[in-house]
Scaffold this motif. Structure first.
Motif, short mmCIF file in Angstrom:
data_model
loop_
_atom_site.label_atom_id
_atom_site.label_comp_id
_atom_site.label_asym_id
_atom_site.label_seq_id
_atom_site.Cartn_x
_atom_site.Cartn_y
_atom_site.Cartn_z
N ALA A 144 7.56 -27.95 57.41
CA ALA A 144 8.68 -27.09 57.04
C ALA A 144 9.02 -27.26 55.56
O ALA A 144 9.31 -26.28 54.86
N VAL A 145 8.95 -28.49 55.06
CA VAL A 145 9.20 -28.76 53.64
C VAL A 145 8.18 -28.02 52.79
O VAL A 145 8.52 -27.44 51.76
N LEU A 146 6.92 -28.04 53.22
CA LEU A 146 5.88 -27.34 52.47
C LEU A 146 6.16 -25.84 52.41
O LEU A 146 6.09 -25.23 51.34
N TYR A 147 6.49 -25.24 53.54
CA TYR A 147 6.83 -23.81 53.58
C TYR A 147 8.00 -23.51 52.65
O TYR A 147 7.95 -22.58 51.86
N ASP A 148 9.07 -24.29 52.79
CA ASP A 148 10.25 -24.06 51.97
C ASP A 148 9.98 -24.33 50.50
O ASP A 148 10.55 -23.67 49.63
#
Length: 142
Positions: free
Chosen positions: A16-20
């Motif tokens: 999720a951190v990568l997407y965000d």
């Protein structure tokens, strides 16, 4: 507190951190273009403190806006994560702000605050504990 079966894995959190992160980079590019437009076409000088504060404010608005009004960012939504308070309710602006700044502390020592979830008995990060806000795994939609 969120039950252990509803806590996300570290891998899911980092996805999720990568997407965000990709979304935030796109926002920063747009914000940088606005900055240049308001500076008469001149880029910010290297190390410009005001420009850095501006980009931090963009990141703050991104995360706080999503967390407070929807409970998750687009990356979190893709990975079925929701941010809640200790009672499982929607977070307040104050709690989200606390999480935002304590998450930065979790990144500072080479991400140790995130990696802490691997040894924490409850699978919590530093910023989960410090802000008393938690990520929960949402059930799959049918």
């Amino acid at each position: 507190m969120i039950s252990p079966e509803n806590r996300p894995s570290l891998l899911r959190r980092l996805a999720a951190v990568l997407y965000d992160g990709m979304l935030l980079i796109a926002l920063w590019m747009g914000a940088g273009a606005l900055w240049i437009a308001f500076q008469g076409g001149e880029a910010a000088p290297a190390g410009d403190a005001l420009f850095r504060v501006y980009l931090l404010a963009v990141a703050y608005a991104f995360f706080i806006g999503f967390w407070v009004w929807g409970g998750n960012t687009l990356g979190m939504k893709a990975w079925r994560l929701r941010l809640v308070d200790a009672d499982g309710a929607r977070v307040t602006t104050r709690a989200a702000t606390h999480r935002f700044f304590t998450a930065m502390l979790s990144w500072l020592p080479a991400g140790l605050g995130f990696l802490w979830a691997m040894i924490d008995r409850q699978g919590l990060t530093w910023h989960d504990r410090l802000s008393q806000t938690y990520l929960m795994l949402e059930p799959k939609k049918r």
